[in-house]
Enzyme design. Structure first.
Site, PDB file in Angstrom:
ATOM      1  N   THR A  97       0.880  -1.173   0.000  1.00 32.05           N
ATOM      2  CA  THR A  97       0.000   0.000   0.000  1.00 32.05           C
ATOM      3  C   THR A  97       0.913   1.216   0.000  1.00 32.05           C
ATOM      4  O   THR A  97       1.600   1.494   0.988  1.00 32.05           O
ATOM      5  CB  THR A  97      -0.912   0.033   1.234  1.00 32.05           C
ATOM      6  OG1 THR A  97      -1.686  -1.165   1.262  1.00 32.05           O
ATOM      7  CG2 THR A  97      -1.850   1.237   1.184  1.00 32.05           C
ATOM      8  N   LYS A 172      -7.387   1.914  -3.245  1.00 33.17           N
ATOM      9  CA  LYS A 172      -7.074   1.490  -1.870  1.00 33.17           C
ATOM     10  C   LYS A 172      -7.254   2.667  -0.900  1.00 33.17           C
ATOM     11  O   LYS A 172      -7.695   2.492   0.234  1.00 33.17           O
ATOM     12  CB  LYS A 172      -5.636   0.954  -1.818  1.00 33.17           C
ATOM     13  CG  LYS A 172      -5.116   0.601  -0.444  1.00 33.17           C
ATOM     14  CD  LYS A 172      -5.651  -0.698   0.127  1.00 33.17           C
ATOM     15  CE  LYS A 172      -5.128  -0.914   1.543  1.00 33.17           C
ATOM     16  NZ  LYS A 172      -5.527  -2.166   2.145  1.00 33.17           N
ATOM     17  N   LYS A 240       0.029   5.384   8.175  1.00 32.61           N
ATOM     18  CA  LYS A 240       0.743   5.528   6.893  1.00 32.61           C
ATOM     19  C   LYS A 240      -0.270   5.673   5.752  1.00 32.61           C
ATOM     20  O   LYS A 240      -0.178   6.572   4.929  1.00 32.61           O
ATOM     21  CB  LYS A 240       1.630   4.290   6.686  1.00 32.61           C
ATOM     22  CG  LYS A 240       2.485   4.304   5.449  1.00 32.61           C
ATOM     23  CD  LYS A 240       2.131   3.262   4.406  1.00 32.61           C
ATOM     24  CE  LYS A 240       1.832   1.869   4.853  1.00 32.61           C
ATOM     25  NZ  LYS A 240       1.355   0.993   3.794  1.00 32.61           N
TER      26      LYS A 240
HETATM   27  N1  LIG Z   1      -1.159  -6.507   7.527  1.00 27.99           N
HETATM   28  C1  LIG Z   1      -2.310  -6.251   6.915  1.00 27.99           C
HETATM   29  O1  LIG Z   1      -3.392  -6.607   7.401  1.00 27.99           O
HETATM   30  C2  LIG Z   1      -2.311  -5.517   5.585  1.00 27.99           C
HETATM   31  C3  LIG Z   1      -3.508  -5.494   4.842  1.00 27.99           C
HETATM   32  C4  LIG Z   1      -3.519  -4.852   3.608  1.00 27.99           C
HETATM   33  C5  LIG Z   1      -2.378  -4.202   3.156  1.00 27.99           C
HETATM   34  N2  LIG Z   1      -1.228  -4.220   3.903  1.00 27.99           N
HETATM   35  C6  LIG Z   1      -0.039  -3.528   3.360  1.00 27.99           C
HETATM   36  O2  LIG Z   1       0.870  -4.508   2.877  1.00 27.99           O
HETATM   37  C7  LIG Z   1       2.209  -4.039   3.097  1.00 27.99           C
HETATM   38  C8  LIG Z   1       2.963  -5.054   3.948  1.00 27.99           C
HETATM   39  O3  LIG Z   1       2.286  -5.205   5.179  1.00 27.99           O
HETATM   40  P1  LIG Z   1       2.697  -6.342   6.245  1.00 27.99           P
HETATM   41  O4  LIG Z   1       1.639  -6.361   7.263  1.00 27.99           O
HETATM   42  O5  LIG Z   1       3.070  -7.585   5.521  1.00 27.99           O
HETATM   43  O6  LIG Z   1       4.013  -5.666   6.869  1.00 27.99           O
HETATM   44  P2  LIG Z   1       5.177  -6.323   7.759  1.00 27.99           P
HETATM   45  O7  LIG Z   1       4.726  -7.603   8.381  1.00 27.99           O
HETATM   46  O8  LIG Z   1       5.723  -5.249   8.612  1.00 27.99           O
HETATM   47  O9  LIG Z   1       6.282  -6.713   6.658  1.00 27.99           O
HETATM   48  C9  LIG Z   1       6.979  -5.739   5.910  1.00 27.99           C
HETATM   49  C10 LIG Z   1       7.911  -6.447   4.950  1.00 27.99           C
HETATM   50  O10 LIG Z   1       8.636  -5.462   4.197  1.00 27.99           O
HETATM   51  C11 LIG Z   1      10.032  -5.653   4.368  1.00 27.99           C
HETATM   52  N3  LIG Z   1      10.692  -4.338   4.320  1.00 27.99           N
HETATM   53  C12 LIG Z   1      10.293  -3.195   4.951  1.00 27.99           C
HETATM   54  N4  LIG Z   1      11.133  -2.189   4.648  1.00 27.99           N
HETATM   55  C13 LIG Z   1      12.070  -2.690   3.806  1.00 27.99           C
HETATM   56  C14 LIG Z   1      13.188  -2.132   3.143  1.00 27.99           C
HETATM   57  N5  LIG Z   1      13.498  -0.845   3.273  1.00 27.99           N
HETATM   58  N6  LIG Z   1      13.922  -2.953   2.355  1.00 27.99           N
HETATM   59  C15 LIG Z   1      13.606  -4.264   2.215  1.00 27.99           C
HETATM   60  N7  LIG Z   1      12.547  -4.842   2.819  1.00 27.99           N
HETATM   61  C16 LIG Z   1      11.777  -4.067   3.598  1.00 27.99           C
HETATM   62  C17 LIG Z   1      10.175  -6.319   5.728  1.00 27.99           C
HETATM   63  O11 LIG Z   1      11.417  -6.987   5.839  1.00 27.99           O
HETATM   64  P3  LIG Z   1      11.972  -7.470   7.287  1.00 27.99           P
HETATM   65  O12 LIG Z   1      11.351  -8.816   7.544  1.00 27.99           O
HETATM   66  O13 LIG Z   1      13.443  -7.529   7.120  1.00 27.99           O
HETATM   67  O14 LIG Z   1      11.539  -6.410   8.290  1.00 27.99           O
HETATM   68  C18 LIG Z   1       8.982  -7.290   5.668  1.00 27.99           C
HETATM   69  O15 LIG Z   1       9.272  -8.403   4.858  1.00 27.99           O
HETATM   70  C19 LIG Z   1       2.093  -2.649   3.744  1.00 27.99           C
HETATM   71  O16 LIG Z   1       2.188  -1.660   2.743  1.00 27.99           O
HETATM   72  C20 LIG Z   1       0.715  -2.695   4.379  1.00 27.99           C
HETATM   73  O17 LIG Z   1       0.156  -1.395   4.516  1.00 27.99           O
HETATM   74  C21 LIG Z   1      -1.173  -4.877   5.098  1.00 27.99           C
END
Ligand SMILES: NC(=O)c1ccc[n+]([C@@H]2O[C@H](COP(=O)([O-])OP(=O)(O)OC[C@H]3O[C@@H](n4cnc5c(N)ncnc54)[C@H](OP(=O)(O)O)[C@@H]3O)[C@@H](O)[C@H]2O)c1
Length: 289
Positions: A97, A172, A240
């Protein structure tokens, strides 16, 4: 079956990449913290690479699901970024997102290299990712989207092209704007009912049969009343997303008075230590006053 790469194995990416593998595709993963990539490869029998570039080499489709605009640029651009490894004709599908601006930026940079780019943010949360039942909102050209859609379908219940680059992210934003105000209304309703001494299980049961029904009511009202927030979609991510929507609205002239207010309520939740709490934690500001 396609050769794919998946970059970013967080709460969402880990199971999404798993569904690509279960769908019969070849999958190479990359994660900044390598231990997670190793674990994924052990769990799913795929392979992992030490950089986004190496994961993306030879892939027909490269998926990204990282945190925000800067994280996305970090894994796609630069010497070790995905674009450096992708061949002409390959397609980047971004499930982060992020802003519409970064989606357009990547689409333009991709076009210079003959790489197709689809912004494809998702809705449906952790459960949707684990069950392969996400809603995917696409932005890009229809030919590229047509090629990517059958692969995206591995983790999607619905996958719709909304318009040119950035249109998926704009959709979104609409989704998050709708949720913000709704969650504040639900919080006020649940808190009012508790203060009035009503049996909230009965209240939820009856009003969820009527016009107040929503996904948030069906899935979050009971846990809100019980004060449980250690699951779901994190407040940090919501702030965010609302920040992205508020910035976009400055450009297009849309008024978002309730969204801006709820964003400030979420800032209060963060200050109370709730950065990783679920977005339904808005009720905590009312119940503890
Ligand atoms: N969680 C939900 O319910 C949900 C629903 C819809 C949309 N989203 C969106 O989907 C996206 C991911 O969400 P999530 O919940 O999966 O987040 P998360 O669990 O915090 O995972 C983030 C991922 O991104 C990687 N990452 C972050 N910064 C980075 C960088 N600078 N370089 C390389 N890798 C990086 C992290 O690596 P590390 O493992 O090394 O930290 C991890 O693999 C976000 O944009 C969020 O808004 C989430």
């Amino acid at each position: 079956m396609a050769k794919t790469a998946f970059l970013g194995l967080g709460v969402m990416g880990y199971p999404m990449a798993g569904h690509l593998k279960k769908g019969g595709h070849e999958v190479t993963v990359y994660n900044r913290t390598t231990a997670k990539a190793e674990r994924w490869a052990n769990d799913h029998g795929g392979s992992y690479a030490p950089t986004p570039r190496e994961a993306a080499e030879g892939a027909d489709f490269v998926f990204t699901c990282v945190g925000n605009d800067d994280d996305l640029r970090a894994v796609v651009l630069g010497e070790d970024g995905a674009f450096a490894g992708m061949a002409e004709g390959a397609i980047l599908v971004d499930n982060t997102t992020a802003s519409a601006e970064v989606a357009r930026e990547l689409a333009a940079l991709g076009a210079e290299r003959g790489i197709g780019v689809i912004d494809a943010p998702v809705s449906g949360g952790q459960a949707g990712a684990e069950n392969g039942a996400l809603t995917v909102m696409g932005g890009g050209d229809s030919e590229t989207f047509g090629k990517a859609a059958p692969v995206i379908d591995c983790f999607a219940r619905a996958c719709v092209l909304m318009g040119p680059a950035g249109a998926g992210q704009l959709t979104k934003m609409v989704n998050q704007i709708c949720i913000a105000g709704l969650l504040q209304g639900l919080s006020e309703g649940m808190n009012f009912g508790q203060k009035a001494g009503l049996d909230m299980d009965k209240v939820i049961e009856v009003i969820s049969q009527g016009a107040a029904q929503s996904w948030q009511m069906d899935n979050r009202a009971a846990t809100m009343c019980a004060g449980k927030f250690d699951f779901g979609f994190a407040v940090d991510w919501m702030r965010k997303d609302l920040g992205i929507a508020l910035a976009e609205a400055k450009g297009n002239g849309a008024r978002l008075p309730v969204t801006a207010l709820v964003d400030q309520f979420y800032a209060q939740v963060q200050a109370r230590g709730g950065r990783r709490w679920d977005t339904s934690s808005l009720i905590q500001l009312l119940s503890e006053d």
